[in-house]
Design an enzyme around this catalytic site. Structure first.
Site, mmCIF file in Angstrom:
data_model
loop_
_atom_site.group_PDB
_atom_site.id
_atom_site.type_symbol
_atom_site.label_atom_id
_atom_site.label_comp_id
_atom_site.label_asym_id
_atom_site.label_seq_id
_atom_site.Cartn_x
_atom_site.Cartn_y
_atom_site.Cartn_z
ATOM 1 N N TRP A 167 0.864 -1.184 0.000
ATOM 2 C CA TRP A 167 0.000 0.000 0.000
ATOM 3 C C TRP A 167 0.897 1.229 0.000
ATOM 4 O O TRP A 167 1.763 1.368 0.856
ATOM 5 C CB TRP A 167 -0.866 0.018 1.256
ATOM 6 C CG TRP A 167 -1.723 -1.193 1.466
ATOM 7 C CD1 TRP A 167 -1.314 -2.473 1.693
ATOM 8 C CD2 TRP A 167 -3.151 -1.226 1.481
ATOM 9 N NE1 TRP A 167 -2.392 -3.313 1.847
ATOM 10 C CE2 TRP A 167 -3.539 -2.568 1.720
ATOM 11 C CE3 TRP A 167 -4.140 -0.265 1.316
ATOM 12 C CZ2 TRP A 167 -4.862 -2.954 1.812
ATOM 13 C CZ3 TRP A 167 -5.470 -0.647 1.403
ATOM 14 C CH2 TRP A 167 -5.821 -1.981 1.648
ATOM 15 N N ARG A 171 1.794 9.964 -6.813
ATOM 16 C CA ARG A 171 0.899 10.859 -7.549
ATOM 17 C C ARG A 171 0.433 10.240 -8.869
ATOM 18 O O ARG A 171 1.164 9.485 -9.512
ATOM 19 C CB ARG A 171 1.590 12.189 -7.805
ATOM 20 C CG ARG A 171 2.681 12.127 -8.852
ATOM 21 C CD ARG A 171 3.490 13.391 -8.896
ATOM 22 N NE ARG A 171 4.260 13.490 -10.123
ATOM 23 C CZ ARG A 171 5.428 14.090 -10.221
ATOM 24 N NH1 ARG A 171 5.984 14.641 -9.154
ATOM 25 N NH2 ARG A 171 6.054 14.163 -11.393
ATOM 26 N N GLN A 188 11.143 2.389 -4.991
ATOM 27 C CA GLN A 188 10.031 2.295 -4.048
ATOM 28 C C GLN A 188 9.345 0.945 -4.207
ATOM 29 O O GLN A 188 9.439 0.287 -5.235
ATOM 30 C CB GLN A 188 9.063 3.452 -4.268
ATOM 31 C CG GLN A 188 9.668 4.807 -3.900
ATOM 32 C CD GLN A 188 8.658 5.930 -3.980
ATOM 33 O OE1 GLN A 188 7.463 5.717 -4.156
ATOM 34 N NE2 GLN A 188 9.145 7.161 -3.843
ATOM 35 N N HIS A 189 8.626 0.534 -3.167
ATOM 36 C CA HIS A 189 8.027 -0.798 -3.192
ATOM 37 C C HIS A 189 7.045 -0.970 -4.347
ATOM 38 O O HIS A 189 6.929 -2.059 -4.915
ATOM 39 C CB HIS A 189 7.355 -1.082 -1.848
ATOM 40 C CG HIS A 189 8.344 -1.314 -0.750
ATOM 41 N ND1 HIS A 189 7.993 -1.387 0.586
ATOM 42 C CD2 HIS A 189 9.688 -1.512 -0.778
ATOM 43 C CE1 HIS A 189 9.074 -1.605 1.317
ATOM 44 N NE2 HIS A 189 10.106 -1.675 0.511
ATOM 45 N N MET A 222 4.874 4.934 5.310
ATOM 46 C CA MET A 222 5.843 4.461 6.305
ATOM 47 C C MET A 222 6.824 3.478 5.659
ATOM 48 O O MET A 222 6.412 2.569 4.927
ATOM 49 C CB MET A 222 5.104 3.779 7.455
ATOM 50 C CG MET A 222 5.967 3.413 8.642
ATOM 51 S SD MET A 222 4.919 2.879 10.029
ATOM 52 C CE MET A 222 6.155 2.678 11.321
ATOM 53 N N GLU A 230 1.254 -3.340 4.803
ATOM 54 C CA GLU A 230 0.911 -2.191 5.635
ATOM 55 C C GLU A 230 -0.440 -2.341 6.315
ATOM 56 O O GLU A 230 -0.630 -1.840 7.430
ATOM 57 C CB GLU A 230 0.906 -0.910 4.785
ATOM 58 C CG GLU A 230 2.274 -0.402 4.383
ATOM 59 C CD GLU A 230 2.857 -1.102 3.159
ATOM 60 O OE1 GLU A 230 3.978 -0.741 2.741
ATOM 61 O OE2 GLU A 230 2.193 -2.023 2.621
ATOM 62 N N GLU A 279 6.199 19.362 -5.789
ATOM 63 C CA GLU A 279 6.435 18.260 -4.868
ATOM 64 C C GLU A 279 6.959 18.760 -3.520
ATOM 65 O O GLU A 279 7.187 19.954 -3.324
ATOM 66 C CB GLU A 279 7.412 17.248 -5.490
ATOM 67 C CG GLU A 279 6.734 16.185 -6.341
ATOM 68 C CD GLU A 279 5.984 15.143 -5.520
ATOM 69 O OE1 GLU A 279 5.919 15.273 -4.278
ATOM 70 O OE2 GLU A 279 5.453 14.192 -6.126
#
Length: 497
Positions: A167, A171, A188-189, A222, A230, A279
């Site tokens: 999760w 954007r 990123q995951h 997180m 998550e 951003e």
């Protein structure tokens, strides 16, 4: 912990403490709405709830601005505290402690409900009826490349083998009535899972849930470890599983109380122009670039759906409160797991997630036998590894006589305790995992997600023998207790209000 199970329950709680400003005056989705949100950040005003949006007056749709921003001086962290289950007047350190403590508990899996019991299924749209422009998505900033429907929702994806569901918040801009342009950074995951779908040669199923229960955006930002879900962590935080329901056209579970759910696939090799978009570093964006394509196969939504919107930019907005709060909690948890003498951790929101302050127990030198340089290196080994390393290129270490949630105290400690040399005051670490958006990065650093980090040493314990260390000359430390009590009791008699 109080588990608020929907955005509407969250709004009700905020209303009860004066933290919602309902705006019934007509407001244009084209820039005006975004400007109101930005102004509310600057003034620490109640969160604006827009009920009359140009072109959408009869739809019943609403927009909630600044859902996770700072509040007025009486309860500065109310929106954050309520979102994670704490009283509205909880302190920053209480919030971080609660989040860090939940990391040590076993996760609690979500509860799957029937579609008939899921408010997000009140309206279901598929095929040619799909129209992303049906919702009052604003053009937020003056230089934006389009209307961004995803600024505070949850991207939900899982690996091809189903072993890991992630999760996150990234954007997404409306490209046409059934297409979104998506920012999916590789490290990123979300990017890691997409790479697995690319290896499998298949488009990645995805669901975008907008207007979810208030705790979800915080855990979505997180940096918990790869492979952990998550939603299970959020269950551990609240002591009960959150409610999910099966999506309509993809094999994913989505939040049952979500206001809007957009389903579809990230296409394998197609791109579309996306941006520019302001951003979290706080500067006007200037360039568009090719991004991944999200082709929509279904939309479900609640009657009178409420769409949360973040106007990203200079501090303090939700990028700072979400990433800062939850990353501090994860780092605190990891440092304690490493048995280091850390009292607390805090990202000072005003530094736009570029600055982390760590509070070290005042007895650290006696209990560890370490010098400050040795302690700095041990801390670096923990926090410059993996996802927690992405943010906070600048880190301050202070003893816990400083309230690290108070920026004035942090600045004072940094200015008076950090020696301006490379042997004692600052320690540099090259080629660590980095966010790509900092404006000072070179093109190579931004492209490779690798850049330098620095830890500023503001520790005193190994410079002075116990009992001889400098003591802050504060109101609490500089006067006898009876004088303090007398002054406090007579404060209004002196003429102050």
């Amino acid at each position: 912990m109080t588990h608020l199970r929907s955005l509407r329950e969250f709004i009700s709680e905020l209303e009860s403490i004066g933290e919602i400003q309902q705006i019934d005056t007509e407001v244009d989705w084209n820039l005006e709405l975004g400007a109101v949100i930005r102004r509310s950040y600057d003034l620490r005003a109640p969160a604006p709830l827009f009920t009359n949006i140009t072109g959408y007056g009869d739809s019943g749709f609403r927009v909630l601005g600044a859902p996770g921003a700072l509040s007025g001086p009486k309860h500065r962290l109310a929106r954050i505290a309520l979102a994670v289950g704490l009283p509205y007047d909880a302190t920053g350190q209480q919030i971080v402690e609660a989040l860090a403590d939940a990391r040590s508990k076993p996760g609690i899996a979500p509860v799957v409900v029937w579609p008939a019991d899921a408010p997000c299924k009140q309206n279901i749209v598929t095929g040619d009826d799909i129209d992303l422009f049906a919702f009052p998505t604003p053009l937020i900033h003056g230089g934006d490349g389009g209307r961004y429907i995803q600024t505070y929702g949850m991207n939900i994806v899982k690996t091809p083998d189903g072993s890991w569901t992630n999760w996150s918040i990234n954007r997404m801009m409306i490209a046409d009535k059934n297409t979104l342009a998506c920012l999916i950074p590789g490290p990123q995951h979300l990017g890691v899972i997409r790479s697995k779908w690319i290896e499998a040669g298949e488009p990645m199923p995805i669901a975008l849930a907008i207007g979810v229960e208030p705790g979800l955006p915080f855990v979505g930002g997180m940096p918990i470890p790869e492979g952990e879900d998550e939603s299970h962590y959020l269950g551990a935080l609240f002591g009960e599983g959150i409610e999910l329901v099966a999506a309509e056209t993809v094999d994913l579970l989505v939040p049952a109380t979500a206001e809007i759910v957009i389903e579809g696939h990230i296409l394998l090799d197609e791109t579309i122009m996306e941006g520019p978009f302001n951003e979290f570093p706080g500067y006007n964006a200037t360039e568009a670039s090719p991004k991944q394509v999200f082709k929509v196969s279904a939309i479900t939504y609640r009657d009178g759906a409420i769409q949360p919107v973040v106007a990203a930019g200079p501090p303090v907005e939700e990028d700072h409160t979400i990433i800062g709060t939850t990353s501090a909690a994860e780092i605190l948890y990891l440092l304690r797991q490493a048995e280091l003498p850390i009292a607390s951790a805090w990202y000072n929101y005003e530094a736009a997630v570029h600055w982390l302050t760590l509070s070290v127990r005042q007895d650290w030198h006696e209990t560890t036998g370490l010098g400050s340089h040795e302690l700095v290196d041990k801390i670096a080994e923990v926090i410059f590894t993996g996802k927690p390393s992405v943010n906070a290129p600048k880190i301050l270490l202070v003893e816990d006589d400083v309230d690290i949630t108070d920026l004035e105290q942090v600045v004072w400690a940094f200015a008076t305790r950090s020696h301006p040399d490379l042997d004692r005051g600052e320690f540099h670490y090259a080629h660590k995992v980095s966010d790509q958006l900092a404006v000072y990065l070179s093109k190579e650093e931004s492209h490779t997600f690798m850049a330098g980090k620095v830890i500023y040493n503001c520790l005193l314990a190994d410079l002075y023998p116990e009992g001889k260390r400098p003591v802050k000359g504060s109101f609490e430390n500089g006067w006898p207790t009876e004088i303090q009590e007398r002054v406090l009791a007579n404060w209004e008699k002196y003429g102050y209000r």
